[in-house]
Enzyme design. Structure first.
Site, mmCIF file in Angstrom:
data_model
loop_
_atom_site.group_PDB
_atom_site.id
_atom_site.type_symbol
_atom_site.label_atom_id
_atom_site.label_comp_id
_atom_site.label_asym_id
_atom_site.label_seq_id
_atom_site.Cartn_x
_atom_site.Cartn_y
_atom_site.Cartn_z
ATOM 1 N N ALA A 128 1.238 -1.021 8.235
ATOM 2 C CA ALA A 128 2.574 -1.618 8.189
ATOM 3 C C ALA A 128 2.541 -3.021 8.780
ATOM 4 O O ALA A 128 1.609 -3.393 9.496
ATOM 5 C CB ALA A 128 3.569 -0.747 8.963
ATOM 6 N N ASP A 129 3.576 -3.772 8.468
ATOM 7 C CA ASP A 129 3.755 -5.089 9.064
ATOM 8 C C ASP A 129 5.257 -5.326 9.202
ATOM 9 O O ASP A 129 6.033 -4.931 8.331
ATOM 10 C CB ASP A 129 3.111 -6.175 8.198
ATOM 11 C CG ASP A 129 2.924 -7.477 8.948
ATOM 12 O OD1 ASP A 129 2.526 -7.430 10.132
ATOM 13 O OD2 ASP A 129 3.179 -8.551 8.378
ATOM 14 N N THR A 130 5.653 -5.957 10.290
ATOM 15 C CA THR A 130 7.064 -6.248 10.556
ATOM 16 C C THR A 130 7.209 -7.711 10.928
ATOM 17 O O THR A 130 6.423 -8.227 11.716
ATOM 18 C CB THR A 130 7.603 -5.377 11.713
ATOM 19 O OG1 THR A 130 7.475 -4.001 11.365
ATOM 20 C CG2 THR A 130 9.067 -5.684 12.009
#
Length: 192
Positions: A64-66
């Site tokens: 994931a990446d935010t």
């Protein structure tokens, strides 16, 4: 399951939901040539995943990446106190977007979930004293946009429109719903 992330928040969210996983992080450079911000974040998550998944074809891998986005500009993790102050000052009194992309894959079972969850956060008007107080907590320095909604940073937030856990770093409800759609029972998530 393998979590391709060092994020303490993602680990906490997944553990609290009952997942068993090991952490193997990728060493990719977090850059993308995609123009659209949501496509760029999804591309980075996919690159993180692919580096781990290719050597673990029988495992479920999650990456994931935010990011925090304000007026088309991405606010990453601040490099220092001055940059953190600028980020928070720019967010003061405004609505910004928190974009979390995740990819879940098992090569041998031909399973792929790609998802982007966008939430909006409105900050209160912040005076310099409040910003400096928050910076003194040392909380903002490892977080996109220089704040963590789950910690002291919650006092900066007037309201949210979207998924709290996505803002924190991983949209667990969305992920669980996608697992249900592909036939995985929530009662068996510790076996994934």
């Amino acid at each position: 399951m393998i979590l391709a992330s060092n994020s303490q928040r993602r680990q906490e969210i997944l553990k609290d939901a009952g997942f068993n996983f090991k952490v193997i992080t990728s060493n990719i450079e977090e850059i993308s040539d995609k123009k659209n911000i949501t496509e760029r974040i999804l591309d980075i998550a996919e690159k993180k995943l692919e580096q781990i998944a290719k050597n673990n074809i029988n495992e479920f891998v999650l990456a994931a990446d935010t990011v925090v986005e304000l007026d088309g500009k991405i606010l990453g993790k601040p490099k220092n106190r001055e940059e953190a102050f600028r980020f928070l000052k720019s967010l003061s009194g405004k609505v910004h977007r928190v974009i979390t992309a995740y990819v879940f894959k098992n090569i041998s079972k031909n399973i792929l979930i790609r998802e982007v969850v966008v939430s909006e956060v409105k900050f209160f008007d912040l005076d310099d004293d409040t910003i400096n107080w928050y910076l003194d907590t040392d909380e903002p320095f490892d977080k996109a946009g220089a704040y963590g909604i789950q910690g002291y940073g919650r006092i900066l937030v007037e309201k949210i429109n979207g998924d709290y856990y996505s803002i924190m770093g991983f949209p667990i409800s969305n992920f669980l719903e996608n697992l249900r759609k592909i036939g995985y029972k929530i009662s068996l998530i510790d076996k994934i």
